[in-house]
Enzyme design. Structure first.
Site, PDB file in Angstrom:
ATOM      1  N   LEU A   1      26.557 188.687  32.773  1.00 39.75           N
ATOM      2  CA  LEU A   1      27.733 188.526  33.634  1.00 39.75           C
ATOM      3  C   LEU A   1      28.794 187.684  32.931  1.00 39.75           C
ATOM      4  O   LEU A   1      29.978 188.012  32.946  1.00 39.75           O
ATOM      5  CB  LEU A   1      27.341 187.873  34.968  1.00 39.75           C
ATOM      6  CG  LEU A   1      28.511 187.710  35.950  1.00 39.75           C
ATOM      7  CD1 LEU A   1      29.100 189.061  36.325  1.00 39.75           C
ATOM      8  CD2 LEU A   1      28.079 186.954  37.210  1.00 39.75           C
ATOM      9  N   LYS A   2      28.351 186.614  32.295  1.00 42.63           N
ATOM     10  CA  LYS A   2      29.296 185.731  31.579  1.00 42.63           C
ATOM     11  C   LYS A   2      30.109 186.548  30.571  1.00 42.63           C
ATOM     12  O   LYS A   2      31.336 186.456  30.522  1.00 42.63           O
ATOM     13  CB  LYS A   2      28.507 184.638  30.865  1.00 42.63           C
ATOM     14  CG  LYS A   2      29.326 183.784  29.940  1.00 42.63           C
ATOM     15  CD  LYS A   2      28.410 182.992  29.012  1.00 42.63           C
ATOM     16  CE  LYS A   2      29.225 182.150  28.044  1.00 42.63           C
ATOM     17  NZ  LYS A   2      29.933 181.044  28.697  1.00 42.63           N
TER      18      LYS A   2
ATOM     19  N   ARG B   1      30.538 179.697  33.273  1.00 44.44           N
ATOM     20  CA  ARG B   1      29.952 178.579  32.551  1.00 44.44           C
ATOM     21  C   ARG B   1      28.481 178.412  32.899  1.00 44.44           C
ATOM     22  O   ARG B   1      28.114 178.330  34.064  1.00 44.44           O
ATOM     23  CB  ARG B   1      30.673 177.280  32.935  1.00 44.44           C
ATOM     24  CG  ARG B   1      31.718 176.840  31.940  1.00 44.44           C
ATOM     25  CD  ARG B   1      31.102 176.453  30.613  1.00 44.44           C
ATOM     26  NE  ARG B   1      30.699 175.074  30.582  1.00 44.44           N
ATOM     27  CZ  ARG B   1      31.536 174.067  30.332  1.00 44.44           C
ATOM     28  NH1 ARG B   1      32.796 174.281  30.076  1.00 44.44           N
ATOM     29  NH2 ARG B   1      31.083 172.842  30.327  1.00 44.44           N
TER      30      ARG B   1
ATOM     31  N   GLU C   1      26.241 161.949  39.558  1.00 47.59           N
ATOM     32  CA  GLU C   1      25.594 163.212  39.924  1.00 47.59           C
ATOM     33  C   GLU C   1      24.214 163.038  40.513  1.00 47.59           C
ATOM     34  O   GLU C   1      23.699 163.931  41.171  1.00 47.59           O
ATOM     35  CB  GLU C   1      25.502 164.132  38.700  1.00 47.59           C
ATOM     36  CG  GLU C   1      26.856 164.586  38.282  1.00 47.59           C
ATOM     37  CD  GLU C   1      26.833 165.700  37.267  1.00 47.59           C
ATOM     38  OE1 GLU C   1      25.771 166.319  37.073  1.00 47.59           O
ATOM     39  OE2 GLU C   1      27.903 165.951  36.695  1.00 47.59           O
TER      40      GLU C   1
ATOM     41  N   HIS D   1      41.823 167.270  28.899  1.00 42.15           N
ATOM     42  CA  HIS D   1      41.575 168.663  29.278  1.00 42.15           C
ATOM     43  C   HIS D   1      42.784 169.536  29.007  1.00 42.15           C
ATOM     44  O   HIS D   1      42.694 170.750  29.007  1.00 42.15           O
ATOM     45  CB  HIS D   1      41.211 168.753  30.763  1.00 42.15           C
ATOM     46  CG  HIS D   1      39.995 167.957  31.105  1.00 42.15           C
ATOM     47  ND1 HIS D   1      38.738 168.306  30.674  1.00 42.15           N
ATOM     48  CD2 HIS D   1      39.840 166.810  31.800  1.00 42.15           C
ATOM     49  CE1 HIS D   1      37.867 167.416  31.107  1.00 42.15           C
ATOM     50  NE2 HIS D   1      38.509 166.492  31.792  1.00 42.15           N
TER      51      HIS D   1
ATOM     52  N   CYS E   1      38.616 160.900  27.955  1.00 44.14           N
ATOM     53  CA  CYS E   1      37.249 161.318  27.612  1.00 44.14           C
ATOM     54  C   CYS E   1      37.228 161.681  26.127  1.00 44.14           C
ATOM     55  O   CYS E   1      38.211 161.465  25.418  1.00 44.14           O
ATOM     56  CB  CYS E   1      36.839 162.504  28.487  1.00 44.14           C
ATOM     57  SG  CYS E   1      35.081 162.919  28.383  1.00 44.14           S
TER      58      CYS E   1
HETATM   59  N1  GLN Z   1      30.973 160.228  23.910  1.00 45.67           N
HETATM   60  C1  GLN Z   1      31.122 161.504  24.522  1.00 45.67           C
HETATM   61  C2  GLN Z   1      32.264 162.274  23.858  1.00 45.67           C
HETATM   62  O1  GLN Z   1      33.202 161.679  23.460  1.00 45.67           O
HETATM   63  C3  GLN Z   1      31.424 161.376  25.993  1.00 45.67           C
HETATM   64  C4  GLN Z   1      31.488 162.701  26.674  1.00 45.67           C
HETATM   65  C5  GLN Z   1      31.504 162.626  28.180  1.00 45.67           C
HETATM   66  O2  GLN Z   1      31.693 161.588  28.751  1.00 45.67           O
HETATM   67  N2  GLN Z   1      31.341 163.744  28.847  1.00 45.67           N
HETATM   68  O3  GLN Z   1      32.219 163.459  23.736  1.00 45.67           O
HETATM   69 ZN    ZN Z   2      33.943 161.522  29.563  1.00 44.04          ZN
END
Ligand code: GLN
Ligand code: ZN
Length: 766
Positions: free
Chosen positions: A18-19, A527, A617, A706, A738
């Site tokens: 499917l992906k 995903r 989570e 992102h 991130c």
């Molecule tokens: N140290 C990880 C990175 O920089 C942290 C990723 C995350 O928090 N999802 O990819």
């Molecule tokens: Zn992160």
């Protein structure tokens, strides 16, 4: 006669068909017809695999998400998409809600996607239905009716599956001024109509999923259940009200007494309640007992299951149904795929013998059904085989390591404490690290280029020698360090080129972990994730990151930040043991990470980051159980982090933006520095840190990793100024939201240049 059935089957296909079909369609490489044909093929395959069941789910298949499907069935699209209904087909609209459409598209039907959030306490994400005072529904039963016809044509005893009206509203979000339950009265006639149509099409039973019943419900929501099911009882199909993922607790009586023909309960997580339900359930109702764990990959202990099922079967007779605990959406498709691989990292026969994926779980339900209906003797061989597997796992010294158990037993309360309180440590660290005001850093990873992926893959496939592999990764580290020095960052990272994934990398080096080759589980849309399998006591045969980190440190005079994944995150992103509490496995992981932290420190690494991206989570579904989880989770983090000297600076990182309800726990982690995702919340997220008087240092992310957009210096200065109105500047760091692994170097360099310019401006005007 107990009947056997299933609540839902994975829809990605055994080879993620499917992906690949979805993605080919989105790229324009395949037509809608090709995608739909592939989808139909998967449905038919799934039904065929389930054909031995008395009832087979229909409508559990989805081209993207089952909640979005229900929204379409109810004619309920976000207004911004509904307004574009003249543009494109229904399938276009469907994916428009699912994925959004950007302004670059030529047809100008740009629209942002529906918000995604976690489906109860799983790692599956659904598209949140959006309600407002203007929301109107209209029935669109085509998808369900045509799939029902398809299944019937295949000779399947089909049981349509829908999300119940109360849970549907419970999963929605409503704009200010409208309450979710205001929509119930409008929704119920549509459900009635849908049920009638399904009856007309030949459905005897309809499974109506109401997992909201395992959460804490206030009086309004309880009343909504009464109202809904009293109204729906007039319809012809028999309703099997399905609850799963937990216990009913104070909703138990409510669930038992709703006017439906049957109730499904999760007998894995709610085992203790089964007998109470049996006693409470009115005598005309069917009870479906979800006895095989739909959330994990272990074989069921069938003998033990029968020991407690048989008395229930005696009481219930014809009224007993058997099923997995929940939809099998949350486990991989077929363990047999694992046997057909000749990969060197394949699961070995001993481990394979302990596992069951979706297909194998249904075979277990079937076996239990036969044992109940025809006596254990009728399946004696299969039971003996199962027994042997269960015992081999229980006694295996691959699972049990007395040294690890002793180490956990020997954890002292001092393990969780730093030598000195934060104020004293931070002063020593400042002396040692000599960082400027507004120090700059990144979260760990740098772009994972095609060459990096090729290097790792070639090494895994033994097309690269150890020495060649090491040279290639070292070259990547050199590049990352060089770029960071050129940029003028204050605390550097090695860039994580050697890591495919922040959990798998550590799992692969820990004893007690195994990896499937095809164990994919849908996370959202196309995903999929392949959670590692934590099967045994965890130990760390040797250092996991020291070599790369010290190599990186040898290239620079700036502090190099060691980079680890925390025990709670490793746990929450794995399939874990069902023979000991999660807490126990987490403590073992915590000790392994603690050793790594101490090795890094001994090797001269002065700053160590322990990522806990998945701490949130693990929160239980019921708030009443949160504190208990947080207590052990935070304890585990502290064990992993707190063995170090005062001079060693511990960072942690969390990439989400919801801290309101867990700020106390975050503060208890007592990391010297926490970096968080904030850029999209305009620093408002810091309000809770301010209100709580969070005492330690914070790096509120100043740019959204992102997005491919390059943030400007002015934007980032502005964000940091807003941060500084909430947190004293002396305690602020400047960093992205991130890790940067999904970005390109061409994006990362100008963005970080601007970020560093921002830090310089802030220092100058401080
Ligand atoms: N140290 C990880 C990175 O920089 C942290 C990723 C995350 O928090 N999802 O990819
Ligand atoms: Zn992160």
């Amino acid at each position: 006669m107990a009947l056997i059935h299933n609540l839902g089957f994975p829809r990605i296909g055994a080879n993620r068909e499917l992906k690949f079909a979805q993605e080919a369609f989105w790229k324009g490489e395949q037509t809608a017809e090709q995608l739909l044909a592939r989808a139909q093929g998967i449905r038919q395959m799934n039904w065929q695999q389930q054909s031995a069941l008395d009832f087979v789910p229909v409508g559990d298949f989805s081209l993207y998400d089952q909640v979005l499907d229900m929204s379409f069935t109810l004619g309920h699209l976000p207004e911004r998409v509904a307004a574009l209904s003249h543009k494109g087909s229904e399938l276009d609209q469907y994916f428009r809600v699912a994925r959004g459409r950007s302004a670059h598209d030529t047809d100008c039907s740009c629209v942002h996607a529906g918000e995604m959030t976690k489906w109860f306490d799983t790692n599956y994400h659904y598209i949140v239905p959006e309600l407002s005072a203007e929301t109107r529904f209209s029935l669109n039963p085509e998808r369900l009716l045509s799939q029902l016809a398809e299944a019937q044509q295949q000779g399947i005893n089909a049981k349509p599956v829908i999300i119940g009206p109360v849970t549907y509203l419970w999963l929605s979000k409503s704009q200010e001024g409208s309450h979710r339950l205001d929509h119930l009265a409008q929704l119920l006639p549509l459900y009635s109509e849908l049920l009638e149509k399904l009856a007309e099409a030949g459905a005897e039973w309809v499974q109506i999923d109401e997992p909201a019943l395992v959460t804490e419900l206030d009086a309004d929501w309880k009343r909504a259940f009464e109202q809904a099911y009293h109204q729906l009882k007039a319809n012809r199909p028999k309703l099997l009200l399905a609850t799963y993922f937990g216990t009913l607790q104070d909703n138990l009586q409510l669930a038992c007494n709703l006017p439906v023909a049957g109730l499904h309960i999760d007998a894995v997580r709610g085992r203790a309640e089964v007998n109470t339900v049996v006693d409470w359930l009115p005598a005309h109702k069917v009870l479906s007992v979800g006895v095989v764990d739909g959330r994990n990959i272990w074989k069921t202990d069938l003998t033990r299951a029968l020991d407690w099922l048989e008395p229930i079967a005696d009481k219930l007779g014809e009224r007993l149904w058997l099923a997995p605990s929940c939809s099998l959406l949350h486990v991989p498709v077929d363990l047999d795929s694992e046997r057909q691989t000749n990969s060197l990292r394949a699961l070995d026969p001993e481990l394979l013998n302990w596992l069951a994926f979706a297909k194998q779980k249904l075979a277990e339900v079937q076996l239990l059904g036969r044992a109940i209906n025809e006596g254990r003797a009728s399946v004696a061989d299969a039971l003996a085989e199962n027994r042997a597997a269960i015992i081999s796992r229980r006694l295996s010294d691959r699972v049990h390591n007395s040294a690890v158990k002793a180490a956990v037993g020997g954890i002292l309360s001092s393990f969780g404490h730093r030598q000195s309180p934060y104020v004293e440590r931070i002063a020593k660290q400042a002396q040692h690290l000599k960082l400027p005001l507004y120090p700059t850093t990144t979260i760990g990873s740098f772009p994972q280029t095609a060459e990096i992926r090729k290097t790792r893959q070639a090494y895994k496939q033994h097309n690269l020698t150890e020495a060649e592999y090491r040279r290639n990764i070292q070259a990547e580290i050199e590049r990352a360090v060089l770029e960071q020095e050129k940029l003028g960052l204050d605390v550097l990272v090695h860039g994580e080129a050697e890591r495919n994934d922040m959990v798998e990398y550590f799992g692969e080096q820990l004893q007690g972990y195994a990896f499937s080759q095809f164990g994919w589980v849908q996370s959202y849309g196309s995903r999929c994730v392949k959670p590692p399998i934590l099967f045994g006591d965890i130990s760390r045969p040797k250092a996991m990151t020291v070599e790369w980190t010290t190599y990186a440190q040898s290239l620079t005079d700036k502090p190099m930040k060691g980079m680890l994944t925390g025990p709670v995150t490793i746990l929450n992103w794995s399939f874990v043991r069902d023979d000991q509490p999660r807490k126990e496995s987490c403590l073992q992981l915590a000790l392994a990470i603690r050793q790594e932290v101490l090795d890094l420190e001994a090797a001269g690494v002065n700053v160590i980051q322990i990522d806990e991206a998945a701490l949130r989570e693990g929160l239980p579904l019921r708030r009443a159980e949160w504190q208990q989880y947080l207590d052990w989770a935070i304890h585990c983090f502290r064990i992993s982090a707190n063995g170090v000297q005062d001079e060693t600076q511990i960072h942690t990182h969390m990439c989400y933006s919801e801290f309101n309800d867990i700020i106390e726990a975050i503060a208890q982690m007592d990391a010297d520095v926490i970096t968080i995702e904030t850029s999209r919340s305009n620093m408002e997220l810091l309000d809770v840190f301010e209100a709580f008087e969070y005492p330690n240092e914070i790096g509120p992310g100043v740019y959204d990793i992102h997005s491919p957009n390059i943030p400007t210096t002015a934007q980032m200065v502005n964000l940091m100024q807003q941060a500084a109105t909430r947190i004293p500047a002396q305690r602020l760091w400047v960093n992205p939201d991130c890790g940067l692994k999904t970005r390109q170097w061409e994006e990362v360099i100008p963005a970080l240049e601007n970020m560093i310019a921002a830090a310089q401006q802030l220092r100058a005007s401080a």
